[in-house]
Design a protein around this motif. Structure first.
Motif, PDB file in Angstrom:
ATOM      1  N   ASP A 216       0.812  -1.217   0.000  1.00 60.61           N
ATOM      2  CA  ASP A 216       0.000   0.000   0.000  1.00 60.61           C
ATOM      3  C   ASP A 216       0.846   1.269   0.000  1.00 60.61           C
ATOM      4  O   ASP A 216       0.314   2.388  -0.033  1.00 60.61           O
ATOM      5  N   GLY A 217       2.165   1.111   0.041  1.00 55.23           N
ATOM      6  CA  GLY A 217       3.063   2.254  -0.020  1.00 55.23           C
ATOM      7  C   GLY A 217       3.194   3.032   1.272  1.00 55.23           C
ATOM      8  O   GLY A 217       3.862   4.078   1.296  1.00 55.23           O
ATOM      9  N   GLU A 218       2.599   2.546   2.356  1.00 53.82           N
ATOM     10  CA  GLU A 218       2.575   3.335   3.590  1.00 53.82           C
ATOM     11  C   GLU A 218       3.748   3.071   4.527  1.00 53.82           C
ATOM     12  O   GLU A 218       4.081   3.917   5.350  1.00 53.82           O
ATOM     13  N   LYS A 219       4.382   1.911   4.421  1.00 49.92           N
ATOM     14  CA  LYS A 219       5.452   1.556   5.356  1.00 49.92           C
ATOM     15  C   LYS A 219       6.735   1.219   4.607  1.00 49.92           C
ATOM     16  O   LYS A 219       6.722   0.585   3.554  1.00 49.92           O
ATOM     17  N   LEU A 220       7.839   1.660   5.181  1.00 55.38           N
ATOM     18  CA  LEU A 220       9.157   1.286   4.693  1.00 55.38           C
ATOM     19  C   LEU A 220       9.761   0.255   5.629  1.00 55.38           C
ATOM     20  O   LEU A 220       9.575   0.310   6.855  1.00 55.38           O
ATOM     21  N   TYR A 221      10.495  -0.675   5.052  1.00 54.28           N
ATOM     22  CA  TYR A 221      11.241  -1.672   5.821  1.00 54.28           C
ATOM     23  C   TYR A 221      12.715  -1.501   5.461  1.00 54.28           C
ATOM     24  O   TYR A 221      13.103  -1.641   4.301  1.00 54.28           O
ATOM     25  N   ILE A 222      13.528  -1.183   6.454  1.00 57.93           N
ATOM     26  CA  ILE A 222      14.938  -0.876   6.226  1.00 57.93           C
ATOM     27  C   ILE A 222      15.789  -1.906   6.960  1.00 57.93           C
ATOM     28  O   ILE A 222      15.665  -2.078   8.181  1.00 57.93           O
ATOM     29  N   ALA A 223      16.648  -2.602   6.218  1.00 53.23           N
ATOM     30  CA  ALA A 223      17.547  -3.592   6.814  1.00 53.23           C
ATOM     31  C   ALA A 223      18.782  -2.873   7.344  1.00 53.23           C
ATOM     32  O   ALA A 223      19.609  -2.397   6.562  1.00 53.23           O
ATOM     33  N   GLU A 224      18.900  -2.786   8.659  1.00 56.30           N
ATOM     34  CA  GLU A 224      20.053  -2.141   9.275  1.00 56.30           C
ATOM     35  C   GLU A 224      21.090  -3.218   9.606  1.00 56.30           C
ATOM     36  O   GLU A 224      21.074  -3.835  10.670  1.00 56.30           O
ATOM     37  N   THR A 225      22.002  -3.399   8.665  1.00 50.79           N
ATOM     38  CA  THR A 225      22.986  -4.478   8.761  1.00 50.79           C
ATOM     39  C   THR A 225      23.841  -4.348  10.015  1.00 50.79           C
ATOM     40  O   THR A 225      24.173  -5.341  10.660  1.00 50.79           O
ATOM     41  N   GLY A 226      24.189  -3.120  10.357  1.00 52.10           N
ATOM     42  CA  GLY A 226      25.061  -2.906  11.504  1.00 52.10           C
ATOM     43  C   GLY A 226      24.388  -3.092  12.845  1.00 52.10           C
ATOM     44  O   GLY A 226      25.066  -3.142  13.880  1.00 52.10           O
ATOM     45  N   ALA A 227      23.050  -3.202  12.855  1.00 57.56           N
ATOM     46  CA  ALA A 227      22.324  -3.322  14.123  1.00 57.56           C
ATOM     47  C   ALA A 227      21.571  -4.640  14.250  1.00 57.56           C
ATOM     48  O   ALA A 227      20.884  -4.862  15.248  1.00 57.56           O
ATOM     49  N   ASN A 228      21.683  -5.519  13.250  1.00 54.58           N
ATOM     50  CA  ASN A 228      20.977  -6.810  13.266  1.00 54.58           C
ATOM     51  C   ASN A 228      19.471  -6.632  13.447  1.00 54.58           C
ATOM     52  O   ASN A 228      18.840  -7.349  14.226  1.00 54.58           O
ATOM     53  N   ARG A 229      18.903  -5.700  12.679  1.00 58.16           N
ATOM     54  CA  ARG A 229      17.477  -5.447  12.852  1.00 58.16           C
ATOM     55  C   ARG A 229      16.839  -4.907  11.570  1.00 58.16           C
ATOM     56  O   ARG A 229      17.537  -4.431  10.665  1.00 58.16           O
ATOM     57  N   ILE A 230      15.510  -5.002  11.535  1.00 62.32           N
ATOM     58  CA  ILE A 230      14.713  -4.386  10.487  1.00 62.32           C
ATOM     59  C   ILE A 230      13.971  -3.212  11.108  1.00 62.32           C
ATOM     60  O   ILE A 230      13.250  -3.379  12.089  1.00 62.32           O
ATOM     61  N   ARG A 231      14.154  -2.029  10.541  1.00 59.80           N
ATOM     62  CA  ARG A 231      13.417  -0.859  11.004  1.00 59.80           C
ATOM     63  C   ARG A 231      12.121  -0.749  10.204  1.00 59.80           C
ATOM     64  O   ARG A 231      12.138  -0.791   8.973  1.00 59.80           O
ATOM     65  N   VAL A 232      11.003  -0.614  10.898  1.00 60.55           N
ATOM     66  CA  VAL A 232       9.707  -0.404  10.267  1.00 60.55           C
ATOM     67  C   VAL A 232       9.351   1.065  10.448  1.00 60.55           C
ATOM     68  O   VAL A 232       9.310   1.564  11.573  1.00 60.55           O
ATOM     69  N   ALA A 233       9.090   1.763   9.335  1.00 65.10           N
ATOM     70  CA  ALA A 233       8.835   3.203   9.401  1.00 65.10           C
ATOM     71  C   ALA A 233       7.573   3.562   8.630  1.00 65.10           C
ATOM     72  O   ALA A 233       7.266   2.978   7.589  1.00 65.10           O
ATOM     73  N   GLN A 234       6.849   4.531   9.172  1.00 66.72           N
ATOM     74  CA  GLN A 234       5.662   5.067   8.503  1.00 66.72           C
ATOM     75  C   GLN A 234       6.093   6.139   7.509  1.00 66.72           C
ATOM     76  O   GLN A 234       6.886   7.025   7.837  1.00 66.72           O
TER      77      GLN A 234
END
Length: 341
Positions: A216-234
């Motif tokens: 739906d284009g509303e959320k971004l998923y960013i792979a933060e390699t240096g932090a071992n996590r996926i950031r979910v952003a509006q």
């Protein structure tokens, strides 16, 4: 005599460092419980397929192909390209997807499909010499099914280490950047292009390896390699973002595919020491593909594929089409085409 002694001493130091690295590598890599419910076959390529994009309607897979291992080891490689694989046929057919355009040293790619069905392909194009050249974003448009013509090139001083990107409009996109190894830097910027100008919308990304957007284009998923996590952003209407949550995955994430059901399929590097040794000595590095249901308050994380690197080393991402799973690599001159049970 002194020069000879120094040469021998340096050689001993190098051998000791390699020995320590091999010991650490074997210590942390020996307990991998390899698993996958399905069957995989090799699809040879003229270079590594670091990033994958699947057009599910056409059943085409697009692969960012380039001899990255030679480059990582300090050599010069021939220009790469974007290849197209027809996943709708029983025999895998590989063809070039681009009919023209500049020489490519490609990294992340993204396809945007308009409501009218027009396809736009974007490619991060590194300069031949990344220390002196300019990072480019190449924009292509589809002129016949699976064939793209070059339309325009973008560059901006904000784009310094483009790793992956995601198009959110026919002429709008985000560029996720990584950090240069050995620079001492840990944070990078997320760059947004709104159709007329570039700007930074985040400056606290812990070295991004991948990025994608919800259907739906509303959320971004960013792979933060240096932090071992996926950031979910509006995503806001102006392209700015607000972090909703972080998903700790216990492994260094790379590229992200959004499956038809909205789940995230993430290529991860479960052993970064092995990955470093892989670049230096060619030792196998593990490949791991995770499926993440990010819609839940406590996201469910499933390990779909894990291999020590014998089947495919330094895996960078997995993309799906129904029961098919395609796995790419930073360095291996092939992709795996798997049929899941």
């Amino acid at each position: 005599m002194i020069k000879k002694i120094l040469t021998i001493s340096l050689a001993i130091i190098v051998l000791v460092c390699i020995g320590i690295g091999l010991f650490i590598y074997s210590s942390v890599n020996k307990d991998i419980d390899e698993q996958f419910s399905g069957v995989c076959v090799d699809v040879p390529l003229p270079g590594s397929g670091e990033d994958l994009q699947i057009d599910r309607e056409r059943q085409y897979a697009y692969v960012s192909t380039y001899d990255r291992l030679t480059v990582a080891q300090g050599g010069q490689a021939e220009p790469g390209t974007i290849l197209r694989l027809d996943l709708g046929k029983s025999e895998t057919l590989i063809e070039k997807a681009l009919i023209d355009g500049p020489d490519l040293h490609p990294h992340g790619i993204s396809i945007f499909i308009t409501s009218e069905g027009d396809r736009h392909l974007y490619v991060i194009n590194h300069p031949k010499d990344r220390s002196t050249g300019k990072e480019m974003i190449e924009h292509y448009v589809e002129v016949s099914p699976g064939e793209f013509k070059h339309l325009e090139s973008f560059s901006d001083d904000l784009i310094t280490r483009g790793n992956d990107m995601v198009a959110v409009g026919a002429r709008k996109f985000y560029v996720a950047q990584d950090v240069e190894r050995g620079s001492g830097e840990t944070l990078t910027q997320l760059i947004y292009f709104d159709g007329s100008e570039f700007r930074s919308v985040a400056d606290d990304i812990e070295s991004a390896g991948g990025i994608n957007v919800s259907a739906d284009g509303e959320k971004l998923y960013i792979a933060e390699t240096g932090a071992n996590r996926i950031r979910v952003a509006q995503r806001n209407l102006d392209g700015s973002i607000e972090t909703i949550k972080n998903i700790d995955i216990g492994s260094a994430p790379d590229n992200i595919d959004i499956a038809e059901d909205g789940s995230l399929w993430v290529g991860t590097h479960s052993n970064v020491i092995a990955l470093a040794m892989h670049f230096i000595m060619g030792i196998d590095a593990p490949t791991e593909i995770l499926r993440i249901d990010a819609s839940q308050d406590n996201p469910k994380i499933e390990e779909i594929y894990i291999n020590g690197g014998k089947e495919i080393s330094a895996g960078s991402g997995g993309a799906t089409l129904g029961k098919k799973l395609m796995i790419g690599s930073i360095t291996a001159s092939k992709v795996l085409l798997c049929e899941m049970e």
